[in-house]
Design an enzyme around this catalytic site. Structure first.
Site, mmCIF file in Angstrom:
data_model
loop_
_atom_site.group_PDB
_atom_site.id
_atom_site.type_symbol
_atom_site.label_atom_id
_atom_site.label_comp_id
_atom_site.label_asym_id
_atom_site.label_seq_id
_atom_site.Cartn_x
_atom_site.Cartn_y
_atom_site.Cartn_z
ATOM 1 N N SER A 235 -1.128 -12.324 6.035
ATOM 2 C CA SER A 235 -1.433 -11.208 6.915
ATOM 3 C C SER A 235 -0.867 -11.513 8.309
ATOM 4 C CB SER A 235 -2.942 -10.979 6.940
ATOM 5 O OG SER A 235 -3.261 -9.758 7.558
ATOM 6 N N ASP A 460 -1.092 -3.424 -1.973
ATOM 7 C CA ASP A 460 -1.380 -3.570 -0.539
ATOM 8 C C ASP A 460 -0.907 -2.315 0.194
ATOM 9 O OD1 ASP A 460 -1.516 -4.353 2.166
ATOM 10 O OD2 ASP A 460 -0.887 -6.407 1.729
ATOM 11 N N HIS A 494 -4.538 -5.625 0.091
ATOM 12 C CA HIS A 494 -4.207 -6.633 1.100
ATOM 13 C C HIS A 494 -5.082 -7.877 0.976
ATOM 14 C CE1 HIS A 494 -2.502 -8.165 4.738
ATOM 15 N NE2 HIS A 494 -3.676 -8.253 5.326
#
Lengths: 513, 513
Positions: A235, A460, A494
């Protein structure tokens, strides 16, 4: 008469007729009971909204904590007076702090005169200091990636760190920091500004991902660590990981970028903008100067709800919640249950819970500053030129050998280096590359000789898989022959990097070997 | 001492040191000037945030409008005292109102004793009244789908309605209503409750898509229209369109469902929940009872920003905005421009503008109620059973002939009906159907003999293309041989139905023939 004026005038007349005042709730209540007595039919009760009352109740709990804490007649307030933001209690007994009195250059502002970096470590530093992995965090995480002796509570990547795990503490010395701008021990908006002896608040300068990495490498200097075996992040941590490899090609052996990006997209900016907007609209935010009062807890809750939508994926919710409603006692009636305007579907109570449990755990200004740092991250050559950043030359040294091979006197080095080369036939250049791909490739030139793992997740929606392919493609276009690229399926979106120990962990472990 | 208490206590001591009070902004200002005089170095100014000040400025404009309107000493307030919500000025000179004193049964609540439906029409009703198209709106639209003599301003589907257009006024008589629960002339939360002579506010019952359609068909009864040639809708309008065909199979000739769904997904519920949450957290919302005060304009702006993210798609923003910043005068410095925490990227100013321009145009309670009606919409057989809705039998009559053929004495009816049958080979049943597909097919049985057009857009993130396929698949599994299914590419996302006149309009026109 204008439309609004006309409507309001009518409303005012109606009020006179029913003898009701309208200014305050208290006035409303008394007027209502008056009206009930005066009219023949009882006035229906106003509905109540537990989800809205929760904000006021939280405010009230916090206010009583503030009052007892600031009352000079009560020097030892009870510890049960309200929720305690963990970021409000810096705790160097549970992590280490590197303090620097030498200034830190910043991308967009004059240097920070001094700064702190909070960090934790796992494993043992080798005598040659060549087994170091720098682990970067996502937006809201602390340095507590895994349990330690100082802090035995579970970390945010607990199952990825330890003997035999993805980041193997039998081999590696792992360092994780709280990022610059954060609120878990490193310098950020909630830190005291030495110039005013007050918290920086929004006088804190806008920081960039580069600034975060620069602070981390100052810590490495302090620890006498010249080279990283690898830089690893997911991330926002993937942005830092790429930035570390970009800024210090000779100091970073390998780069791992999971569910990140080299160039934030307008969609991701939009989602973070929505979060900042609700946060900054909370009156408690007070332009960022809330440290002597109540934090914008309602704005934080709303922001976290929005963020949570971007962290998971629709398919997971289909499986987990579907269209199920929260459980309610049977009312015995045979009529359909009337839906509530407050959270009623399980997906709603889930988001409500996620917001509620986060809203006092993290500093609102840190959320604003760090999410902005993500937005402005862009490794295309034109964006880098605007920042007057001179790209360093790609590394000249060969990629590092894994500790197990390095310790063997006659290691099969040729085979090892050969195995690092990716099989680009399994991932040919895209037929319709995005317009900015050549510029991104040009920007990523400093990473041309750095073995890099790029891993993306097809479900995601925040860092979509197209952006993962883009990073891998750009690195290859930049001439990097050592790009490993994986795409994962699954429904976790995600958050996969936090949950899928087997597949995410396995890819990292294989790449780090 | 607890962490928060300890922190706050320290803060309190710091205040004493600097002689600053903290309770109110006014106190802050005077204390600050005191501190500036008392200390040697000037205290740095606090940053300002135009995006936050905008909320207060709007509040102030509205407040002055309210004051002048409710002041009895000022019976003719100026028309320039503030923004005027269009929903606050019912204007039956620009649309028609059907009023019913007969109660309307509701899905989740006792019947509404009376109700209004605002509507507009285009084209000419044929003597046989067999050329009627009922056009359903999305969440926030009024009945003003296209310009009329009464209201020449452009409608929300202007380019789709008119001579030779998708809804051809040379052939068809088109009716569009404001939905039940809305705020543009039909009964909704902002309407006066006859029981209290006050606006319903949140005493308004939760309404369903079925209730909206029921009200529309009461209007049709009133107009003496027994059968619709077609029911047409996009987004929430597609839900109504399907519901109309479901509830009244014998009265609906054809159904058009564009970018809708037969079963709201948890993802879509999550996005609407986020909007309701920010709206209901606005103190002005006041549990829905704001009609005698200031509307929750800030919550509406924030909600609209979130909604806008779901209406368009990432690819469009990539093309339109990319990572461009808003234009700013050159400051002559050679250093990188520091990013602002307020909207700075063009994608941010775009969302900000969309929120700002919507926040006083629509009633907040209508947004809450209608978005909830979308959430609870579910045509699977088990959901319908819970509502105690008895599915009607599929229609027995043949599909309607287009006006051009119906007027010919010997029309090639066989050929026409044959041409209605879809070529299901181009869209075989999915290999891995969602678990609820058989239940949805069972639920859609009443539509088994109704020619239906389903159109979806691949870049739609609110009603994703999987849901469009699901509707088409379920209809076919229900035995419907006359399902036309199209998928559009392009970058406009959910808003494609408003923008793509050529492709959306063309599919409708072809299907309606």
């Amino acid at each position: 008469m204008s439309g609004l004026a006309s409507r309001l005038s009518k409303v005012a007349k109606r009020h006179l007729t029913t003898s009701r005042t309208t200014v305050q709730d208290t006035a409303r209540s008394s007027a209502r009971s008056l009206a009930v007595h005066a009219s023949s039919a009882p006035r229906p009760e106003r509905p109540s909204f537990p989800c809205v009352e929760a904000h006021a109740a939280r405010e009230s709990r916090l206010r009583s904590a503030v009052c007892s804490a600031t009352s000079l007649t009560s020097p030892t307030p009870s510890s049960s007076t309200g929720p305690e933001p963990p970021y409000a209690r810096p705790n160097p007994t549970s992590y280490k702090i590197y303090h620097s009195d030498q200034s830190l250059p910043l991308t967009y502002a004059p240097p920070l005169p001094s700064f702190d970096v909070a960090y934790e470590t796992w494993g043992t530093l080798s005598p040659a200091k060549d087994n170091v992995i720098l682990l970067h965090t996502g937006l809201s995480a602390s340095s507590h990636a895994a349990s330690t002796e100082l802090n035995p509570s579970e970390g945010w990547w607990e199952k990825f760190i330890g003997p035999g795990r993805a980041l193997d503490t039998n081999q590696f010395f792992i360092i994780c920091t709280n990022v610059l701008g954060g609120c878990y021990g490193s310098t950020g908006p909630s830190s005291i500004d030495p110039a005013t002896n007050q918290p920086y608040a929004t006088r804190f300068p806008v920081v960039s991902i580069f600034d975060m990495v620069r602070a981390q490498f100052r810590l490495l200097d302090h620890l006498g660590i010249d080279k990283l075996y690898a830089s690893v992040g997911s991330s926002m941590g993937a942005m830092q990981s790429l930035a570390a490899g970009w800024m210090f090609p000779e100091r970073v052996g390998k780069v791992v970028s999971i569910s990140g990006t080299a160039r934030s997209s307008p969609s991701a900016i939009a989602m973070r903008f929505a979060q900042r907007s609700v946060l900054m609209a909370d009156p408690n935010w007070n332009n960022g100067f809330y440290y002597d009062g109540l934090p914008p807890h309602t704005g934080m809750k709303l922001a976290r709800q929005i963020a949570t939508i971007t962290y998971r994926s629709g398919p997971e919710w289909d499986q987990r919640f579907g269209r199920k409603l929260r459980e309610q006692p049977e009312d015995g009636r045979n009529s359909p249950r009337a839906p509530a305007l407050c959270p009623d579907f399980q997906i709603e109570t889930y988001l409500d819970y996620q917001g509620e449990s986060f809203c006092l755990k993290y500093d609102a200004n840190s959320l604003i500053y760090i999410s902005k740092a993500m937005d402005v991250f862009d490794l295309t050559s034109s964006a880098l030129a605007e920042l007057h950043l001179t790209p360093p030359a790609p590394r000249s040294t060969p990629p590092p050998l894994p500790p197990s091979l390095a310790s063997q006197p006659s290691s099969p080095k040729h085979d090892y280096y050969h195995s690092m080369l990716s099989h680009s036939k399994s991932h040919p250049p895209p037929p319709n590359p995005p317009a900015h791909l050549p510029e991104l490739a040009e920007g990523l030139r400093p990473l041309a000789n750095t073995p890099t793992l790029v891993l993306g997740v097809q479900s995601d929606i925040l860092f979509p898989v197209e952006q993962q392919r883009e990073v891998a493609d750009a690195l290859r276009m930049a001439g990097n022959p050592m790009v490993s690229y994986y795409e994962l399926g699954g429904v976790w979106g995600h958050d996969t990097f936090l949950l899928d120990v087997q597949n995410v962990g396995g890819a990292i472990r294989g790449f780090l070997y």
